[in-house]
Design a protein around this motif. Structure first.
Motif, PDB file in Angstrom:
ATOM      1  N   PRO A 204      -5.423  -5.035  -1.092  1.00 13.96           N
ATOM      2  CA  PRO A 204      -5.132  -3.736  -0.464  1.00 13.96           C
ATOM      3  C   PRO A 204      -3.716  -3.241  -0.777  1.00 13.96           C
ATOM      4  N   LEU A 205      -2.856  -4.146  -1.265  1.00 17.33           N
ATOM      5  CA  LEU A 205      -1.437  -3.860  -1.510  1.00 17.33           C
ATOM      6  C   LEU A 205      -0.748  -3.527  -0.181  1.00 17.33           C
ATOM      7  N   PRO A 206       0.495  -3.769   0.019  1.00 19.63           N
ATOM      8  CA  PRO A 206       1.447  -4.283  -0.966  1.00 19.63           C
ATOM      9  C   PRO A 206       1.253  -5.777  -1.249  1.00 19.63           C
TER      10      PRO A 206
ATOM     11  N   HIS B   6      -8.864  -1.213   9.869  1.00 23.72           N
ATOM     12  CA  HIS B   6      -8.331  -0.293   8.863  1.00 23.72           C
ATOM     13  C   HIS B   6      -9.535   0.297   8.114  1.00 23.72           C
TER      14      HIS B   6
ATOM     15  N   ARG C  74       2.110   3.642   1.156  1.00 23.11           N
ATOM     16  CA  ARG C  74       0.935   3.846   0.305  1.00 23.11           C
ATOM     17  C   ARG C  74      -0.205   4.537   1.038  1.00 23.11           C
ATOM     18  N   THR C  75      -0.526   4.078   2.238  1.00 25.25           N
ATOM     19  CA  THR C  75      -1.629   4.722   2.956  1.00 25.25           C
ATOM     20  C   THR C  75      -1.230   6.140   3.357  1.00 25.25           C
TER      21      THR C  75
ATOM     22  N   ARG D 193      -5.938  -6.685   8.905  1.00 31.26           N
ATOM     23  CA  ARG D 193      -6.955  -5.750   9.432  1.00 31.26           C
ATOM     24  C   ARG D 193      -7.884  -5.235   8.354  1.00 31.26           C
ATOM     25  N   THR D 194      -7.416  -5.234   7.095  1.00 31.09           N
ATOM     26  CA  THR D 194      -8.288  -4.716   6.027  1.00 31.09           C
ATOM     27  C   THR D 194      -9.508  -5.625   5.868  1.00 31.09           C
TER      28      THR D 194
ATOM     29  N   ARG E 276      -1.945 -10.386   1.641  1.00 30.46           N
ATOM     30  CA  ARG E 276      -0.584 -10.831   1.906  1.00 30.46           C
ATOM     31  C   ARG E 276      -0.523 -11.524   3.272  1.00 30.46           C
TER      32      ARG E 276
ATOM     33  N   GLN F  92      -9.349   1.973   4.558  1.00 28.88           N
ATOM     34  CA  GLN F  92      -9.112   0.994   3.492  1.00 28.88           C
ATOM     35  C   GLN F  92     -10.437   0.306   3.145  1.00 28.88           C
TER      36      GLN F  92
ATOM     37  N   GLN G 274       0.745 -11.667   6.709  1.00 35.04           N
ATOM     38  CA  GLN G 274       1.255 -10.556   7.533  1.00 35.04           C
ATOM     39  C   GLN G 274       2.348 -11.095   8.463  1.00 35.04           C
TER      40      GLN G 274
ATOM     41  N   ARG H 101      -1.465   5.958  12.176  1.00 35.34           N
ATOM     42  CA  ARG H 101      -1.270   4.509  12.051  1.00 35.34           C
ATOM     43  C   ARG H 101      -0.395   4.066  13.204  1.00 35.34           C
TER      44      ARG H 101
HETATM   45  C1  NCD Z   1      -2.534  -2.999   4.353  1.00 32.72           C
HETATM   46  C2  NCD Z   1      -2.269  -2.712   5.815  1.00 32.72           C
HETATM   47  O1  NCD Z   1      -1.388  -1.915   6.132  1.00 32.72           O
HETATM   48  O2  NCD Z   1      -3.003  -3.262   6.601  1.00 32.72           O
HETATM   49  N1  NCD Z   1      -1.901  -2.098   3.511  1.00 32.72           N
HETATM   50  C3  NCD Z   1      -2.566  -0.935   3.220  1.00 32.72           C
HETATM   51  O3  NCD Z   1      -2.853  -0.126   4.070  1.00 32.72           O
HETATM   52  N2  NCD Z   1      -2.943  -0.770   1.949  1.00 32.72           N
HETATM   53  C4  NCD Z   1      -2.325  -4.404   3.960  1.00 32.72           C
HETATM   54  C5  NCD Z   1      -0.991  -5.028   4.199  1.00 32.72           C
HETATM   55  O4  NCD Z   1      -0.067  -4.443   4.744  1.00 32.72           O
HETATM   56  O5  NCD Z   1      -0.868  -6.184   3.793  1.00 32.72           O
END
Ligand code: NCD
Length: 362
Positions: A309-311, A173, A90-91, A209-210, A271, A176, A273, A140
């Motif tokens: 932030p998904l997923p 992040h 997604r990112t 991190r978000t 979520r 985000q 992690q 990333r």
């Molecule tokens: C997040 C991440 O990668 O930190 N996803 C994202 O970038 N939208 C959140 C996550 O993975 O739970």
């Protein structure tokens, strides 16, 4: 002059590492704006507002074919590399779409096992080699601080290029966090803005991190309250709480989600992690108390915002998607606009978008 053009140059790495995060942040700026975009602490409130306003202009300009062609011409001569050595779709796609919107030409590295790193080349050397072909690196990486190291490394070569952190380990992040701010700002536009709101963060706050980046950006607003809801072992880091205290933010730490639901102006679900867990650890943890279920909707304020932030996994029941307070799909779309704004701003091409927008609306 040198300092303004290339703020990380000639600073010994050992000395740089000793700096506090806010001191480091100053070295990522150029001409009063982010040159590298590595940590949330680089942004102040005027710069957040500028980026949000630019994202809105880009969003409106992109509504017509003429506008889209204008945007695509802005950075047509520039090339960017997406270097994603940690799972991401997604990112990755969000930055990909944002870059295309403003005309950047793109290449990507996603699976570093197909590169010379397998021959024993260091990641630093790989990135330095790749950077020779590009004008920007969007990266990333599973290691916190790696993007920072690359920015420093490139600054001390004859061909420095800006680096955007698209997620670094459990640490930061920032892009985000920008899209989260943009989403909240739009949601609260008619409700007095973000100032004075209560934001409830839920889930894995230790390794998410978000949340760490977003809490730092929200601390730039006035009279904020933040509530951190997590199992004790996944609570938010002391470093973040210390920074919030210093910024005068009211905050509370709890593991009782249901109790704080009615007070929330916004709920930021995350979520667990568990990719960071020790083997066997995840199976033992029951995190269902940190889920938002359909029956909770009546407990929330009528105009609360629900973000993620998904997923997503089971943190938000799918039935909630149809509720007008669910903003997570809008967050995704906002991510593209704000990342395009960030890229334009780094290349100092935002004034052209401002002008085009002014002509469009006058
Ligand atoms: C997040 C991440 O990668 O930190 N996803 C994202 O970038 N939208 C959140 C996550 O993975 O739970």
């Amino acid at each position: 002059m040198m300092y303004r053009d290339n703020p990380l140059k000639d600073m010994p790495w050992a000395e740089f590492q000793q700096l506090s995060i806010t001191e480091k942040a100053a070295h990522f700026q150029r001409n009063g704006r982010p040159y590298h975009a590595l940590v949330a602490q680089q942004f102040d409130r005027p710069s957040l507002e500028r980026h949000c306003a630019l994202a809105t202009k880009i969003r409106r300009i992109a509504k017509t074919r003429g506008g889209l062609l204008f945007l695509q011409d802005l950075l047509r001569e520039k090339r960017a590399m997406l270097y994603f050595s940690q799972p991401s779709t997604r990112t990755f796609l969000s930055f990909h779409a944002a870059s295309q919107l403003v005309g950047l030409q793109l290449a990507n590295v996603r699976d570093t096992t197909t590169s010379s790193e397998i021959k024993g080349e260091s990641q630093e050397d790989s990135v330095r080699t790749f950077s020779s072909y590009f004008d920007m690196i969007i990266m990333r990486h599973p290691e916190g601080g790696f993007a920072e190291r690359i920015a420093w490394l490139l600054a001390n070569t004859s061909r420095p290029v800006p680096v955007i952190n698209a997620g670094s380990g459990k640490d930061q992040h920032p892009s985000q966090a920008l899209l989260d701010i943009y989403t909240l700002q739009r949601h609260f536009e008619e409700r007095g803005g973000i100032d004075g709101k209560t934001i409830v963060f839920v889930g894995d706050l230790a390794r998410g991190r978000t949340v760490r980046s977003l809490a730092m950006l929200l601390a730039l607003y006035r009279n904020m309250s933040m509530v951190f809801v997590a199992p004790p072992e996944l609570q938010i880091g002391k470093d973040i709480l210390g920074a919030l205290s210093a910024a005068g933010v009211q905050f509370a730490v709890t593991d009782n989600f249901e109790q704080v639901m009615p007070a929330a102006d916004a709920i930021y679900m995350t979520r667990i992690q568990d990719e960071w867990d020790q083997p066997g650890e995840s199976g033992k943890r029951d995190t269902s108390r940190f889920h938002l279920r359909a029956e909770h909707l009546t407990w929330l304020k009528g105009d609360a915002a629900i973000l993620h932030p998904l997923p997503r996994r089971a943190e938000i029941a799918p039935e909630i998607d149809a509720d007008p307070r669910a903003l997570y799909w809008r967050q995704v779309r906002n991510g593209m606009w704000i990342r395009a704004a960030l890229i334009l701003s780094i290349f100092e091409r935002d004034a052209e978008a401002d002008r085009y927008y002014r002509d469009l609306t006058s």
